[in-house]
Design a protein around this motif. Sequence first.
Motif, PDB file in Angstrom:
ATOM      1  N   THR A   1     -11.622   4.361   3.704  1.00  0.00           N
ATOM      2  CA  THR A   1     -11.406   5.257   2.559  1.00  0.00           C
ATOM      3  C   THR A   1     -12.431   6.364   2.645  1.00  0.00           C
ATOM      4  OG1 THR A   1     -10.568   3.446   1.201  1.00  0.00           O
ATOM      5  CG2 THR A   1     -11.316   5.430   0.052  1.00  0.00           C
TER       6      THR A   1
ATOM      7  N   GLY B   1      -4.918  16.109   2.152  1.00  0.00           N
ATOM      8  CA  GLY B   1      -4.878  15.334   0.917  1.00  0.00           C
ATOM      9  C   GLY B   1      -4.672  13.844   1.089  1.00  0.00           C
ATOM     10  N   HIS B   2      -5.135  13.285   2.206  1.00  0.00           N
ATOM     11  CA  HIS B   2      -4.983  11.857   2.462  1.00  0.00           C
ATOM     12  C   HIS B   2      -6.338  11.163   2.311  1.00  0.00           C
ATOM     13  CE1 HIS B   2      -1.408  13.536   4.409  1.00  0.00           C
ATOM     14  NE2 HIS B   2      -0.854  12.355   4.191  1.00  0.00           N
ATOM     15  N   PRO B   3      -6.504  10.280   1.338  1.00  0.00           N
ATOM     16  CA  PRO B   3      -7.799   9.646   1.095  1.00  0.00           C
ATOM     17  C   PRO B   3      -8.114   8.459   1.998  1.00  0.00           C
ATOM     18  CG  PRO B   3      -6.230   8.941  -0.568  1.00  0.00           C
ATOM     19  CD  PRO B   3      -5.526   9.965   0.278  1.00  0.00           C
TER      20      PRO B   3
ATOM     21  N   GLU C   1       0.826  -1.203   0.000  1.00  0.00           N
ATOM     22  CA  GLU C   1       0.000   0.000   0.000  1.00  0.00           C
ATOM     23  C   GLU C   1       0.864   1.259   0.000  1.00  0.00           C
ATOM     24  OE1 GLU C   1      -3.407   0.034   2.509  1.00  0.00           O
ATOM     25  OE2 GLU C   1      -3.615  -2.149   2.516  1.00  0.00           O
ATOM     26  N   ASP C   2       0.339   2.309  -0.597  1.00  0.00           N
ATOM     27  CA  ASP C   2       1.046   3.588  -0.708  1.00  0.00           C
ATOM     28  C   ASP C   2       0.829   4.367   0.592  1.00  0.00           C
ATOM     29  OD1 ASP C   2       2.068   6.071  -1.276  1.00  0.00           O
ATOM     30  OD2 ASP C   2       0.932   6.350  -3.144  1.00  0.00           O
TER      31      ASP C   2
ATOM     32  N   ARG D   1      -8.566  14.999   5.171  1.00  0.00           N
ATOM     33  CA  ARG D   1      -9.002  15.563   3.890  1.00  0.00           C
ATOM     34  C   ARG D   1      -8.224  16.841   3.562  1.00  0.00           C
ATOM     35  NH1 ARG D   1     -14.142  13.911   6.154  1.00  0.00           N
ATOM     36  NH2 ARG D   1     -15.060  12.227   4.893  1.00  0.00           N
TER      37      ARG D   1
ATOM     38  N   SER E   1       1.862   7.148   1.497  1.00  0.00           N
ATOM     39  CA  SER E   1       1.691   8.593   1.339  1.00  0.00           C
ATOM     40  C   SER E   1       0.213   8.976   1.253  1.00  0.00           C
ATOM     41  CB  SER E   1       2.430   9.097   0.101  1.00  0.00           C
ATOM     42  OG  SER E   1       1.793   8.656  -1.082  1.00  0.00           O
ATOM     43  N   LYS E   2      -0.654   7.995   1.062  1.00  0.00           N
ATOM     44  CA  LYS E   2      -2.093   8.256   0.978  1.00  0.00           C
ATOM     45  C   LYS E   2      -2.803   8.049   2.318  1.00  0.00           C
ATOM     46  CE  LYS E   2      -2.517   6.982  -3.906  1.00  0.00           C
ATOM     47  NZ  LYS E   2      -3.192   6.077  -4.877  1.00  0.00           N
ATOM     48  N   VAL E   3      -2.070   7.551   3.310  1.00  0.00           N
ATOM     49  CA  VAL E   3      -2.703   7.141   4.572  1.00  0.00           C
ATOM     50  C   VAL E   3      -2.459   8.171   5.669  1.00  0.00           C
ATOM     51  CG1 VAL E   3      -2.880   5.324   6.312  1.00  0.00           C
ATOM     52  CG2 VAL E   3      -2.395   4.720   3.920  1.00  0.00           C
TER      53      VAL E   3
END
Length: 198
Positions: free
Chosen positions: A197, A132-134, A94-95, A129, A97-99
Motif C-alpha cells: 500500500t 490513482g492506484h493506492p 479486494e477491489d 500514484r 480498481s485500486k491495484v
Amino acid sequence: MPRPSINIETLTGAAVVPLLPELARLRISVFHEFPYLYDGDAAYEQTYLRVYAQAPGAAVIVARDGGKIIGASTCLPLTAETANVQKPFLDAGEDISKVFYFGESVLEQAYRGQGIGVHFFDARETQARATGHPVTAFCAVRRPADHPLRPAGYVPLDEFWRHRGYTKRPALSCTMSWRDIGEREPSEKIMDFWTRTL
C-alpha cells in the motif's frame, strides 16, 4: 548508482510500439535464466507486450546504455490484466480498481547490482500514484529449493522486495503457463503475489 551512460525513462502509449521487438528479445534472454527457465518465442512476446502500449495508464520503464536497451520494466492497472491475474484478488474480495500491477523487470546480467532495479520500482510506483492506484502488486514464480537447474549460490529477491515495503501474500496466487527449458509443451507454474500500500 547506475553508471553515467545509463538513461532510464518512462514510456507510454505509441512510444512503446517501436520498442516491442527489442523488449521481446530482452524478455526471452533474461527469463531464460533461473527461476523462470523460459523457452520463449519472439512473435508471442511482441503480442503479449502490446498491451503496455494500448492499456490506459500502462507504462514501460526503459533503461538504455547509450542507444542500447539493457533493461525494461512494465506496469498497468490490474483491471487491464488477464483474468487469471485478477482472479486471486477478486476471490479475496479486494477491489481490483485500486491495484496497479507490475508485470516484469528484466535487466541484462552485466548491469545488475547498480541500482537500476531500484529505479524500476520507483518509476512504477510513481506511475501507480499518477494513475490513482493506492496498491501495487506483482507476482513471482514458485520453484522448489532443490530444483535441478537452480544455480549454486542463487539468491532470491525476497529481501529486496521486503526492503521496498512489499509483503508476500500467501493467500494470493495464480497459475501461468509457459514452456520451460527442455520441455516439449507448456506447463503450469504457481505464481505468488506480493503487495504494497503506497
